[in-house]
Design a protein around this motif. Sequence first.
Motif, short mmCIF file in Angstrom:
data_model
loop_
_atom_site.label_atom_id
_atom_site.label_comp_id
_atom_site.label_asym_id
_atom_site.label_seq_id
_atom_site.Cartn_x
_atom_site.Cartn_y
_atom_site.Cartn_z
N GLY A 82 75.89 80.45 83.96
CA GLY A 82 76.11 81.82 83.89
C GLY A 82 76.12 82.61 83.24
O GLY A 82 76.23 83.84 82.73
N GLU A 83 75.06 81.98 81.38
CA GLU A 83 73.90 82.88 80.77
C GLU A 83 73.06 82.71 79.91
O GLU A 83 72.78 81.63 79.99
CB GLU A 83 75.53 82.42 79.32
CG GLU A 83 75.46 81.16 78.87
CD GLU A 83 76.20 81.27 78.05
OE1 GLU A 83 76.33 81.92 77.50
OE2 GLU A 83 76.16 79.96 77.08
N LEU A 84 73.03 83.00 79.73
CA LEU A 84 71.08 82.76 78.60
C LEU A 84 71.07 82.08 78.39
O LEU A 84 70.06 81.14 78.00
CB LEU A 84 70.32 84.34 77.91
CG LEU A 84 69.03 84.11 77.79
CD1 LEU A 84 67.80 84.24 79.28
CD2 LEU A 84 68.57 85.50 77.03
N ARG A 85 72.13 81.57 77.27
CA ARG A 85 71.92 80.44 75.94
C ARG A 85 72.44 79.41 76.64
O ARG A 85 71.62 78.73 76.31
CB ARG A 85 72.98 81.17 75.17
CG ARG A 85 73.18 80.16 73.79
CD ARG A 85 74.35 80.39 73.24
NE ARG A 85 74.18 79.16 71.77
CZ ARG A 85 74.67 78.28 71.93
NH1 ARG A 85 75.26 77.79 73.22
NH2 ARG A 85 74.74 77.16 71.07
N GLY A 86 72.85 79.48 77.47
CA GLY A 86 73.36 78.05 78.58
C GLY A 86 72.61 77.84 79.39
O GLY A 86 72.16 76.55 79.77
N ASP A 87 71.49 78.63 79.40
CA ASP A 87 70.84 78.37 81.13
C ASP A 87 69.57 77.96 79.82
O ASP A 87 68.38 76.53 80.35
CB ASP A 87 69.78 79.49 81.44
CG ASP A 87 70.63 79.92 82.92
OD1 ASP A 87 72.14 79.39 82.88
OD2 ASP A 87 71.11 81.15 83.50
N VAL A 88 68.80 78.40 79.00
CA VAL A 88 67.81 77.77 77.80
C VAL A 88 67.97 76.31 77.68
O VAL A 88 67.47 76.05 77.54
CB VAL A 88 67.64 78.61 76.80
CG1 VAL A 88 66.07 78.58 76.25
CG2 VAL A 88 66.56 80.36 77.67
#
Length: 192
Positions: A82-88
């Motif tokens: 649900g967020e770029l930081r968490g996905d990466v």
Amino acid sequence: MNDDAPAMRRRRGPELEAAILCAAWEELGAVGYMNLTMEGVADRARTGKQVLYRRWRNRAELVLAAMRFHVVSIADDVPDTGELRGDVLAVLERMAHRYHDVGPDVVHGLMSEARDIAPEHFAIMIGVMETILKRAADRGEIRSGAVGRRITTIPVDLLRHEMLLNSAPVPASTLVEIVDEVFLPLVRARSG
């Protein structure tokens, strides 16, 4: 010939390929990457090495295929937190976990033979990162198309660098640094 003996059935197609990939995985565990040979895998799979060479050009590509057969590919299940930081971070954690599970011997062996690996194998992680960036753009976190290919692959490239230089597991703090101190500042600067 003994009529009671079971006839040897010739394996073909997916059945033969599965037997070869299982044999490659077992041989890899038994002898390590540097001692793995196409002959050894063929013997373990009870087939000829020419059968292997018809499917894979070299041992690096065979090992990659065996890994993908035994371990779920990140590309088949791209993280969506649900967020770029968490996905990466999730992608890097999976890569680091795989490094630990597969072992530095295999990773270092594959990296030393990177020139023998078809470019499409490396493009898999580019596709994963592009998916993550597209989702972030769709959520409005970044501007669509703002990030070029070099920045797109920085987290994966930096983690590969860490794995190449170290045989110890990559600490979680290193993953956070890659994302928070390198990747996100570049993405935000490009995204305006």
